[in-house]
Design an enzyme around this catalytic site. Structure first.
Site, short mmCIF file in Angstrom:
data_model
loop_
_atom_site.label_atom_id
_atom_site.label_comp_id
_atom_site.label_asym_id
_atom_site.label_seq_id
_atom_site.Cartn_x
_atom_site.Cartn_y
_atom_site.Cartn_z
N LYS A 189 -27.37 43.51 2.63
CA LYS A 189 -28.09 44.27 3.65
C LYS A 189 -27.16 44.52 4.83
O LYS A 189 -26.94 43.68 5.67
CB LYS A 189 -29.35 43.54 4.14
N GLY A 242 -23.32 38.34 12.83
CA GLY A 242 -24.04 39.13 13.83
C GLY A 242 -24.16 38.35 15.12
O GLY A 242 -23.32 37.50 15.43
N THR A 246 -29.95 36.34 16.72
CA THR A 246 -30.38 36.59 15.35
C THR A 246 -29.96 35.43 14.45
O THR A 246 -30.72 35.01 13.56
CB THR A 246 -29.79 37.91 14.82
N GLY A 247 -28.77 34.90 14.69
CA GLY A 247 -28.30 33.76 13.89
C GLY A 247 -29.23 32.57 14.01
O GLY A 247 -29.53 31.89 13.02
N GLU A 264 -21.66 33.59 11.18
CA GLU A 264 -20.55 33.92 12.09
C GLU A 264 -21.16 34.69 13.25
O GLU A 264 -21.64 35.80 13.09
CB GLU A 264 -19.50 34.76 11.34
N CYS A 298 -15.65 40.34 17.31
CA CYS A 298 -16.15 38.99 17.60
C CYS A 298 -15.05 38.10 18.18
O CYS A 298 -15.32 37.20 18.96
CB CYS A 298 -16.76 38.37 16.35
N GLU A 397 -21.10 36.91 25.63
CA GLU A 397 -20.36 37.90 24.84
C GLU A 397 -20.83 39.30 25.25
O GLU A 397 -21.95 39.69 24.94
CB GLU A 397 -20.65 37.65 23.35
O1 TXE Z 1 -26.86 42.30 16.03
P1 TXE Z 1 -27.85 41.52 15.07
P2 TXE Z 1 -27.15 43.33 17.19
C1 TXE Z 1 -23.16 40.38 18.83
C2 TXE Z 1 -22.81 41.28 19.99
C3 TXE Z 1 -23.96 42.21 20.04
C4 TXE Z 1 -25.09 41.27 19.67
C5 TXE Z 1 -26.34 41.90 19.17
O2 TXE Z 1 -22.74 40.53 21.16
O3 TXE Z 1 -24.13 42.80 21.28
O4 TXE Z 1 -24.54 40.47 18.67
O5 TXE Z 1 -26.04 42.86 18.21
C6 TXE Z 1 -29.68 41.90 10.90
N1 TXE Z 1 -33.41 38.52 9.88
N2 TXE Z 1 -22.52 40.78 17.60
O6 TXE Z 1 -28.50 43.09 17.77
O7 TXE Z 1 -29.27 41.74 15.40
C7 TXE Z 1 -29.40 43.29 11.39
O8 TXE Z 1 -30.22 44.23 10.71
C8 TXE Z 1 -32.39 38.93 9.11
C9 TXE Z 1 -21.50 39.89 17.13
O9 TXE Z 1 -26.85 44.67 16.72
O10 TXE Z 1 -27.35 40.14 15.02
C10 TXE Z 1 -27.93 43.42 11.06
O11 TXE Z 1 -27.77 43.70 9.68
N3 TXE Z 1 -31.48 39.83 9.51
C11 TXE Z 1 -21.11 40.17 15.76
C12 TXE Z 1 -27.40 42.03 11.36
O12 TXE Z 1 -28.53 41.18 11.31
C13 TXE Z 1 -31.60 40.33 10.76
C14 TXE Z 1 -21.11 41.55 15.28
C15 TXE Z 1 -26.71 41.88 12.70
O13 TXE Z 1 -27.58 42.30 13.69
C16 TXE Z 1 -32.65 39.93 11.61
C17 TXE Z 1 -22.19 42.34 15.82
C18 TXE Z 1 -33.58 38.98 11.12
N4 TXE Z 1 -34.59 38.54 11.87
C19 TXE Z 1 -22.84 41.94 16.97
N5 TXE Z 1 -32.51 40.60 12.78
C20 TXE Z 1 -20.01 39.33 15.20
N6 TXE Z 1 -20.27 38.04 14.97
O14 TXE Z 1 -18.94 39.82 14.93
C21 TXE Z 1 -31.42 41.39 12.68
N7 TXE Z 1 -30.87 41.24 11.44
#
Ligand code: TXE
Length: 507
Positions: A189, A242, A246-247, A264, A298, A397
């Site tokens: 996904k 992500g 969300t993590g 991560e 990241c 971040e």
């Molecule tokens: O990411 P999300 P977002 C950081 C960065 C950014 C912040 C938020 O600071 O501003 O995260 O970004 C899926 N159950 N990073 O909101 O939500 C979502 O559909 C399962 C760091 O855009 O974390 C996507 O596929 N999945 C990072 C994925 O999670 C869920 C890179 C990431 O989205 C979900 C990007 C749920 N409940 C952003 N909710 C890095 N570590 O490199 C969302 N998703």
């Protein structure tokens, strides 16, 4: 021609425009809804993709479950699984420029960086093709010559692989290559913001010979489709890249079914420069560390820590060079820094600049959009000085082209500041003193530490975070181990009654 080829073949700029972007049990299919995909450089629609309902996500999981349980992939000889991964690498290279172009249109990043991503991903598939050849297991001395004790590694099962929008192809490949090498099946996904190259990748996996049901693809929002994968009792492992919040949600929700979880979650990465460093290289790398891909990395070096004697000179040169960075659409060859990924993300970055100013940080350059009437999501390279460690822009971040500058006077203070974060993904130290470099590097609580560099990673070396940056590792042998269960097989070649219980004698 497979539907994925078809999607690659149609549309302007090679962007998929036909429907049917879900891939379940070996078939491309329409979803119950669709979503436009926007080009961050001008906010125009470049594609429409199908999205899945929670029910369709369930079908994808069921397909992956059946494919795992009947062993159609895990029982394929290791040499053949390895050959399939090798073919994926070949196909990535054969489609390099087209894939890079799609990644640039979707994420905004410069074409040069997208091409590097395709090459890096190719190397990752080749690396795990080699590791897929596997090992026969480890013999253990049981202290009894009649016992054969062996530890083997088996695939963990069905994996939900949830990716971010900043490196969509790359991050998904870091997950699917080792998952397949281990013999797992998967549901992918990608981020709903940048789904296109994952659609292409799944097409390449199909063409390379991955059997139906082994890899499945669902697109859609995290809260619906993503959550359905995480909650499913049929899924054994979730690997997620992500944001932190969300993590946390995923980790909590995975607790109900006690899934294995790899996370991560980004970082707030210190870049420490001592006065004896090669300053030209340190300034140059400090720029790429934070402004590459507009800071949407990241491991971006967003927290610059400078030793007092060089701080003024370093900052002046950093600002001078930051102002020369050419901002523009990723497809234009002269562009050096691309737009941010979305209007929402641009708003988040702008809010952080307001926060920084309100906290009393001094804005030396940037802090604004490229122009007031821009259609894309461009933001200028931004440098804040007079920063304190308790400021939100220093601790959180921002994920944008924002660097904060702090100063230190001693090695201990540099280490203290470098560890003064709840994250622990990456950090850098610049010094000509190798003894000091090793001392500082070994005291930094981050998953990667660069010495006199910032940014490189290798498929063979583990990647991941300490503290709130996550759990588990990608890449390297540990990246494969994430997708494996260790099993101890204990064989008694001379079974004989032990008569532990006195009543257990033959009657
Ligand atoms: O990411 P999300 P977002 C950081 C960065 C950014 C912040 C938020 O600071 O501003 O995260 O970004 C899926 N159950 N990073 O909101 O939500 C979502 O559909 C399962 C760091 O855009 O974390 C996507 O596929 N999945 C990072 C994925 O999670 C869920 C890179 C990431 O989205 C979900 C990007 C749920 N409940 C952003 N909710 C890095 N570590 O490199 C969302 N998703």
């Amino acid at each position: 021609m497979s539907p994925a080829d078809l999607q690659l073949a149609v549309g302007t700029d090679g962007v998929p425009t036909v429907a049917g972007t879900l891939y379940i049990d070996g078939s491309w299919r329409r979803g119950s809804s669709s979503r436009p995909v926007l080009n961050p450089a001008d906010a125009t629609e470049i594609s429409q993709v199908d999205e899945a309902s929670a029910e369709e996500a369930g079908l994808a999981v069921a397909a992956a479950r059946a494919a795992f349980d009947d062993g159609r992939w895990s029982s394929v000889p290791a040499a053949e699984r390895s050959a399939v991964l090798g073919r994926v690498a070949d196909l990535l290279q054969a489609n390099r420029s087209r894939i890079a172009r799609i990644e640039t249109l979707d994420t905004g990043k410069t074409l040069r960086e997208s091409e590097i991503d395709v090459d890096d991903v190719t190397a990752v598939f080749r690396y795990y093709a080699a590791l897929a050849l596997g090992e026969p297991g480890r013999l253990v001395d049981a202290g009894n010559p009649a016992v054969v004790s062996r530890v083997v590694h088996e695939p963990v099962g069905v994996c939900a692989l949830i990716g971010p929008w900043n490196y969509p192809l790359l991050q998904m490949s870091w997950k699917i290559a080792p998952a397949l090498a281990a013999g797992c099946t998967a549901v992918l996904k990608p981020s709903e913001v940048t789904p296109l190259t994952t659609v292409v990748l799944v097409g390449l996996l199909e063409d390379a010979g991955v059997p139906a049901g082994v890899v499945n693809l669902v697109l859609g929002a995290g809260a619906g489709v993503g959550a359905a994968l995480v909650e499913s009792e049929q899924v054994d492992l979730v690997s997620f890249t992500g944001g932190l919040s969300t993590g946390r949600t995923i980790m909590r929700s995975a607790a109900d079914t006690v899934k294995k979880v790899a996370l991560e979650l980004g970082g707030k990465n210190p870049n420490i420069v001592f006065a004896d460093a090669v300053l030209d290289a340190a300034v140059d790398t400090a720029l790429t560390a934070v402004f590459l891909h507009a800071g949407q990395v990241c491991s971006a070096g967003t927290r610059l820590l400078l030793e007092e004697p060089i701080a003024d000179e370093f900052v002046a040169e950093l600002v001078r060079r930051a102002e020369l960075i050419r901002i523009g659409p990723g497809l234009e060859p002269e562009s050096e820094m691309p737009p941010l990924v979305s209007a929402e993300h641009l708003a988040k970055v702008e809010e952080y600049v307001r926060v920084g100013l309100a906290e009393g940080a001094r804005l030396l350059t940037g802090g604004s959009r490229l122009s007031d009437d821009q259609k894309g999501y461009f933001y200028r390279p931004t440098v804040f000085t007079d920063c304190r460690r308790d400021m939100r822009i220093v601790q959180e971040e921002t994920f944008g082209p924002i660097v904060t500058v702090e100063r230190f006077s001693t090695e201990d203070e540099a280490v203290m500041l470098g560890n003064d974060t709840r994250y622990g993904l990456a950090g850098g130290v610049w010094t000509a003193d190798r003894g000091r470099a090793q001392r500082v590097a070994s005291r930094l609580r981050h998953g990667t530490v660069w010495i006199n560099d910032f940014g490189p990673y290798l498929p063979q070396a583990e990647w991941g975070g300490f503290k709130l940056s996550g759990t588990g590792r990608e890449l390297g042998p540990s990246g494969l181990a994430e997708y494996q269960e260790a099993k101890h097989m204990y064989e008694n070649t001379e079974p004989a009654a032990q008569h532990w219980f006195s009543g257990g004698q033959p009657g």
